[in-house]
Design a protein around this motif. Structure first.
Motif, PDB file in Angstrom:
ATOM      1  N   GLY A  29      -3.926  -0.903  22.554  1.00 49.51           N
ATOM      2  CA  GLY A  29      -2.725  -1.723  22.391  1.00 49.51           C
ATOM      3  C   GLY A  29      -3.063  -3.130  21.917  1.00 49.51           C
ATOM      4  N   ALA A  30      -4.087  -3.727  22.492  1.00 52.48           N
ATOM      5  CA  ALA A  30      -4.504  -5.074  22.078  1.00 52.48           C
ATOM      6  C   ALA A  30      -5.001  -5.070  20.633  1.00 52.48           C
ATOM      7  CB  ALA A  30      -5.585  -5.600  23.020  1.00 52.48           C
ATOM      8  N   PHE A  31      -5.765  -4.051  20.280  1.00 50.38           N
ATOM      9  CA  PHE A  31      -6.257  -3.916  18.913  1.00 50.38           C
ATOM     10  C   PHE A  31      -5.096  -3.782  17.930  1.00 50.38           C
ATOM     11  CE2 PHE A  31      -7.474  -0.801  15.564  1.00 50.38           C
ATOM     12  CZ  PHE A  31      -8.341  -1.612  14.842  1.00 50.38           C
ATOM     13  N   ASP A  32      -4.155  -2.898  18.225  1.00 49.91           N
ATOM     14  CA  ASP A  32      -2.999  -2.685  17.361  1.00 49.91           C
ATOM     15  C   ASP A  32      -2.175  -3.964  17.219  1.00 49.91           C
ATOM     16  OD1 ASP A  32      -1.526  -0.483  15.887  1.00 49.91           O
ATOM     17  OD2 ASP A  32       0.084  -1.240  17.173  1.00 49.91           O
ATOM     18  N   ALA A  37      -0.322  -8.441  13.989  1.00 49.41           N
ATOM     19  CA  ALA A  37       0.221  -9.737  14.403  1.00 49.41           C
ATOM     20  C   ALA A  37       1.055 -10.322  13.264  1.00 49.41           C
ATOM     21  CB  ALA A  37      -0.912 -10.695  14.768  1.00 49.41           C
ATOM     22  N   ALA A  38       2.174 -10.906  13.614  1.00 54.24           N
ATOM     23  CA  ALA A  38       3.076 -11.455  12.591  1.00 54.24           C
ATOM     24  C   ALA A  38       2.434 -12.608  11.828  1.00 54.24           C
ATOM     25  CB  ALA A  38       4.386 -11.903  13.238  1.00 54.24           C
ATOM     26  N   GLU A  39       1.603 -13.362  12.478  1.00 54.76           N
ATOM     27  CA  GLU A  39       0.979 -14.543  11.869  1.00 54.76           C
ATOM     28  C   GLU A  39      -0.535 -14.470  12.033  1.00 54.76           C
ATOM     29  OE1 GLU A  39       2.852 -16.777  10.274  1.00 54.76           O
ATOM     30  OE2 GLU A  39       4.719 -15.804  10.867  1.00 54.76           O
ATOM     31  N   GLY A  40      -1.226 -15.317  11.272  1.00 56.05           N
ATOM     32  CA  GLY A  40      -2.654 -15.483  11.468  1.00 56.05           C
ATOM     33  C   GLY A  40      -3.540 -14.509  10.722  1.00 56.05           C
ATOM     34  N   ARG A  41      -2.999 -13.767   9.798  1.00 51.48           N
ATOM     35  CA  ARG A  41      -3.776 -12.822   8.997  1.00 51.48           C
ATOM     36  C   ARG A  41      -3.661 -13.195   7.529  1.00 51.48           C
ATOM     37  NH1 ARG A  41      -6.619 -11.873  12.606  1.00 51.48           N
ATOM     38  NH2 ARG A  41      -5.939 -10.720  14.406  1.00 51.48           N
ATOM     39  N   ALA A  42      -4.678 -12.878   6.760  1.00 52.27           N
ATOM     40  CA  ALA A  42      -4.664 -13.193   5.329  1.00 52.27           C
ATOM     41  C   ALA A  42      -3.661 -12.324   4.574  1.00 52.27           C
ATOM     42  CB  ALA A  42      -6.064 -13.021   4.734  1.00 52.27           C
ATOM     43  N   ILE A  43      -3.539 -11.075   4.971  1.00 54.14           N
ATOM     44  CA  ILE A  43      -2.583 -10.171   4.323  1.00 54.14           C
ATOM     45  C   ILE A  43      -1.257 -10.284   5.064  1.00 54.14           C
ATOM     46  CG2 ILE A  43      -2.039  -7.772   3.747  1.00 54.14           C
ATOM     47  CD1 ILE A  43      -5.081  -7.231   3.724  1.00 54.14           C
ATOM     48  N   PRO A  44      -0.185 -10.627   4.364  1.00 61.19           N
ATOM     49  CA  PRO A  44       1.120 -10.743   5.028  1.00 61.19           C
ATOM     50  C   PRO A  44       1.526  -9.440   5.719  1.00 61.19           C
ATOM     51  CG  PRO A  44       1.216 -11.675   2.818  1.00 61.19           C
ATOM     52  CD  PRO A  44      -0.106 -10.961   2.938  1.00 61.19           C
ATOM     53  N   LYS A  46       4.234  -7.701   5.843  1.00 60.76           N
ATOM     54  CA  LYS A  46       4.908  -6.682   5.030  1.00 60.76           C
ATOM     55  C   LYS A  46       3.890  -5.792   4.328  1.00 60.76           C
ATOM     56  CE  LYS A  46       6.883  -7.581   0.944  1.00 60.76           C
ATOM     57  NZ  LYS A  46       7.876  -7.985  -0.075  1.00 60.76           N
ATOM     58  N   TYR A  47       2.851  -6.389   3.794  1.00 62.03           N
ATOM     59  CA  TYR A  47       1.852  -5.606   3.067  1.00 62.03           C
ATOM     60  C   TYR A  47       0.980  -4.782   4.011  1.00 62.03           C
ATOM     61  CZ  TYR A  47       3.494  -8.504  -0.696  1.00 62.03           C
ATOM     62  OH  TYR A  47       4.301  -9.146  -1.597  1.00 62.03           O
ATOM     63  N   ARG A  48       0.694  -5.314   5.186  1.00 60.25           N
ATOM     64  CA  ARG A  48      -0.050  -4.517   6.167  1.00 60.25           C
ATOM     65  C   ARG A  48       0.767  -3.305   6.601  1.00 60.25           C
ATOM     66  NH1 ARG A  48      -0.908  -8.273  10.548  1.00 60.25           N
ATOM     67  NH2 ARG A  48       0.155  -9.850   9.316  1.00 60.25           N
ATOM     68  N   GLU A  49       2.083  -3.493   6.746  1.00 61.91           N
ATOM     69  CA  GLU A  49       2.950  -2.356   7.107  1.00 61.91           C
ATOM     70  C   GLU A  49       3.026  -1.340   5.970  1.00 61.91           C
ATOM     71  OE1 GLU A  49       3.890  -1.524   9.933  1.00 61.91           O
ATOM     72  OE2 GLU A  49       3.842  -3.366  11.117  1.00 61.91           O
ATOM     73  N   LEU A  50       3.061  -1.826   4.733  1.00 61.49           N
ATOM     74  CA  LEU A  50       3.078  -0.905   3.597  1.00 61.49           C
ATOM     75  C   LEU A  50       1.749  -0.152   3.488  1.00 61.49           C
ATOM     76  CD1 LEU A  50       4.996  -3.091   0.995  1.00 61.49           C
ATOM     77  CD2 LEU A  50       5.835  -0.995   2.112  1.00 61.49           C
ATOM     78  N   ILE A  51       0.645  -0.831   3.776  1.00 65.27           N
ATOM     79  CA  ILE A  51      -0.651  -0.152   3.811  1.00 65.27           C
ATOM     80  C   ILE A  51      -0.631   0.927   4.883  1.00 65.27           C
ATOM     81  CG2 ILE A  51      -3.105  -0.423   4.398  1.00 65.27           C
ATOM     82  CD1 ILE A  51      -2.852  -3.307   3.147  1.00 65.27           C
ATOM     83  N   ALA A  52      -0.137   0.572   6.065  1.00 63.93           N
ATOM     84  CA  ALA A  52      -0.062   1.543   7.162  1.00 63.93           C
ATOM     85  C   ALA A  52       0.823   2.722   6.776  1.00 63.93           C
ATOM     86  CB  ALA A  52       0.457   0.865   8.429  1.00 63.93           C
ATOM     87  N   LEU A  53       1.913   2.453   6.094  1.00 71.52           N
ATOM     88  CA  LEU A  53       2.783   3.530   5.633  1.00 71.52           C
ATOM     89  C   LEU A  53       2.041   4.433   4.651  1.00 71.52           C
ATOM     90  CD1 LEU A  53       5.444   5.042   5.370  1.00 71.52           C
ATOM     91  CD2 LEU A  53       6.173   3.289   3.714  1.00 71.52           C
TER      92      LEU A  53
END
Length: 113
Positions: A29-32, A37-44, A46-53
């Motif tokens: 859960g902590a890893f996920d 995380a909504a903030e603090g990552r280089a990839i926005p 939305k794009y992380r969610e699209l990658i996950a999709l």
């Protein structure tokens, strides 16, 4: 496998993880949460969610497709972005089959000079 899918009922089985391996569940859960995380990552987000999709589509995980398509939309993705994500996943799966087809020729000894 999707015929067994029930978004709400299936979530109740998380209790097994909680009862048997709570430490691993907490770490996951902590890893996920860190990954998404909504903030603090280089990839926005939305794009992380699209990658996950795209990964969910590639692995054909109905849980991932359900969760990450909804989360991608919540993060600002539109239908065109969802469609392009699906096409990217399709191209990668097709490319993998193409490339592994070459391996099949090699392993079968079918390559002639």
């Amino acid at each position: 496998m999707s015929e067994y899918y029930d978004r709400h009922e299936d979530a109740t089985y998380t209790k097994v993880y909680k009862d048997t391996t709570p430490d691993v569940l907490a770490a996951f859960g902590a890893f996920d949460q860190a990954v998404f995380a909504a903030e603090g990552r280089a990839i926005p987000l939305k794009y992380r969610e699209l990658i996950a999709l795209a990964v969910g589509l590639s692995t054909q995980c109905v849980y991932c497709i359900d969760a990450h398509s909804r989360k991608a939309v919540a993060a600002g993705a539109d239908e065109t972005e969802l469609a392009e994500t699906a096409w990217v996943a399709t191209a990668i799966r097709a490319g993998g089959a193409y490339a592994h087809g070459r391996l099949a020729f090699k392993l079968a000894g079918a390559h002639t000079h």
